[in-house]
Structure formats: structure tokens, C-alpha cells
Design an enzyme around this catalytic site. Sequence first.
Site, PDB file in Angstrom:
ATOM      1  N   ASP A 195      -5.906   4.954   6.890  1.00 51.45           N
ATOM      2  CA  ASP A 195      -6.097   3.586   7.363  1.00 51.45           C
ATOM      3  C   ASP A 195      -4.807   2.771   7.314  1.00 51.45           C
ATOM      4  OD1 ASP A 195      -6.094   3.641   4.576  1.00 51.45           O
ATOM      5  OD2 ASP A 195      -8.147   2.933   4.375  1.00 51.45           O
ATOM      6  N   ASN A 246     -17.302  -1.438  -3.596  1.00 52.54           N
ATOM      7  CA  ASN A 246     -18.525  -1.506  -2.787  1.00 52.54           C
ATOM      8  C   ASN A 246     -18.879  -0.150  -2.154  1.00 52.54           C
ATOM      9  OD1 ASN A 246     -16.629  -1.223  -0.783  1.00 52.54           O
ATOM     10  ND2 ASN A 246     -16.991  -3.201   0.185  1.00 52.54           N
TER      11      ASN A 246
HETATM   12  C1  F6R Z   1      -6.827   3.155   1.133  1.00 56.56           C
HETATM   13  C2  F6R Z   1      -8.238   3.530   1.142  1.00 56.56           C
HETATM   14  C3  F6R Z   1      -9.219   2.737   0.342  1.00 56.56           C
HETATM   15  C4  F6R Z   1      -8.917   2.862  -1.151  1.00 56.56           C
HETATM   16  C5  F6R Z   1      -9.927   2.082  -1.973  1.00 56.56           C
HETATM   17  C6  F6R Z   1      -9.635   2.152  -3.447  1.00 56.56           C
HETATM   18  O1  F6R Z   1      -6.095   4.035   1.946  1.00 56.56           O
HETATM   19  O2  F6R Z   1      -8.605   4.453   1.810  1.00 56.56           O
HETATM   20  O3  F6R Z   1     -10.516   3.197   0.591  1.00 56.56           O
HETATM   21  O4  F6R Z   1      -8.946   4.217  -1.511  1.00 56.56           O
HETATM   22  O5  F6R Z   1      -9.934   0.743  -1.574  1.00 56.56           O
HETATM   23  O6  F6R Z   1      -8.439   1.494  -3.725  1.00 56.56           O
HETATM   24  P1  F6R Z   1      -7.740   1.645  -5.165  1.00 56.56           P
HETATM   25  O7  F6R Z   1      -7.359   3.073  -5.283  1.00 56.56           O
HETATM   26  O8  F6R Z   1      -6.537   0.751  -5.100  1.00 56.56           O
HETATM   27  O9  F6R Z   1      -8.750   1.234  -6.153  1.00 56.56           O
END
Ligand code: F6R
Length: 241
Positions: A67, A134
Site C-alpha cells: 500500500d 481494527n
Molecule cells: C502497512 C500496512 C498496514 C499495517 C498496519 C499495522 O503497509 O499494510 O496494514 O501493517 O496498519 O501497522 P503497525 O505495524 O505500525 O502497527
Amino acid sequence: MKIITAKDKKEAGRICADMFEEVIREKEDALLGLATGSTPIGLYDCLSEDYSRGRISMAGVHTINLDEYVGLGRDHEQSFGYFMDEHLFSRVNIPAGNIMLLNGLSDPRKEIEIYESFLAQNRIDILILGIGNNGHIGFNEPEPVFRTRTHLVDLTPETIEANARFFTSADEVPKKALTMGMGGICAARKICLAAFGAGKADAISRMLRDDTVDPMLPCSVLKLCSDVTVIIDQDLKDHMR
Ligand code: F6R
């Protein structure tokens, strides 16, 4: 779905790196699916250290990221492209031409077309996923339906709030992002979903509670995928219901 509880993030990073390296050793031109955020940092640190010690080469590896924020270019410090350069690409020997990233400054329709035609011809060999509080994976946010293709999303207030820690204020967090859809994610041959800390315990508990698949809990789609390993830390486990 296989569940592994690691002592902490560091041990979890090592477990993920061993899984990635096994795939790279078996298939030197493997396509790696990559995430950003705090979760995969341990994985990227282990891969970088192992490369610098000569334990692996990533010269044949291809990558595709999940993403990107719309409106941020790769030179913006909070863009996912910048994150990848900093945490992995500048530290290992993946050829620049083998790296597939969404361009947050380009026309989203064009980016979607590029990603979808790539994914139609290439299947991810191993994919690292983090998870939002979420239950989002990539930026597939809770909504009444799953989207299979790469698409433009309006980030939810929770996600904007959660990501505000990387910006000076929540107002600066982009409100839109591009994300790979569930089609590209579920087609991956192997998936490692890593989740650490109390904040993710509710989503993981709901996912593991039963056999239902609910678009309002996006990670639940992983129950339909064939080779999924969920790596959690002890802190998250202690907060599971
Ligand atoms: C980012 C992504 C998101 C993160 C998620 C968790 O490329 O795919 O789904 O993996 O928001 O973020 P963290 O690891 O910062 O808690």
C-alpha cells in the site's frame, strides 16, 4: 492457520526472517510481498543483518508492497516508499528494477492498472502482513464487502489516529491510500501475519474465535488462505479474550 507465540518482537522478527530466507533459498527469484509500519521492522533488520553477514543474497529477489498513501512521493519521509528504502532496500542487494511500489503522486487509476496487471501475471511467494487495531490488512479497512482488486480507500478515523504518531498531527495524515485488494493478498503462496501488543489483541481474538469470515474484520479473510502463520508476542497473548 498456524499460531506461534514469540517472547517479544525481536524473536518474532527472527521467526519471520527464517521463513522468508527459506523461501529465498529455495527460489532465488522469489516475489516477496512487503508491508510497512512498526511490525515488519524486526524482519527487515534480520534480513539486512543476514545479508551483511553473507548469509543470504537478495540479488534475484522481486518485491511488491501492499500500500501507499495518496499524495506522498517516495522522497516524503512518511511515505511507504521512503520507509522501505530506509528499512530494507538501502541495506540489501535487491536490484532497483525488481522493486514494485505504488506511486502516491501518480494517477491512482494508472497505479491500479499497473498493480493489477502485475498481479495477474505474478503470484507472491511469501507475504508479511501487519494488522490494524481494527483488523485491517494492507489498507483494506472494515467495510461491508471485501474488495479483490487494488483500490483507492478512504482511511478510517481509527487508522488516521493510529498513524498520527508518525506525523506532527492527525491533520497531516493523508486521508486516502491505495492498497492491494484481498485477491492479491489471498493468492500469496505463504502468508506471515505478525501482531504485537495489547492493542491488536481484540482483532486477533475475534479472528481466531470461530470459523466466520467477515469483511468488517478484514483479517478474517485469511481463514480462506492456504498457508498462513500468525506470529504474536507474549504481550498480545496475555491480552487475548
Ligand atoms: C502497512 C500496512 C498496514 C499495517 C498496519 C499495522 O503497509 O499494510 O496494514 O501493517 O496498519 O501497522 P503497525 O505495524 O505500525 O502497527
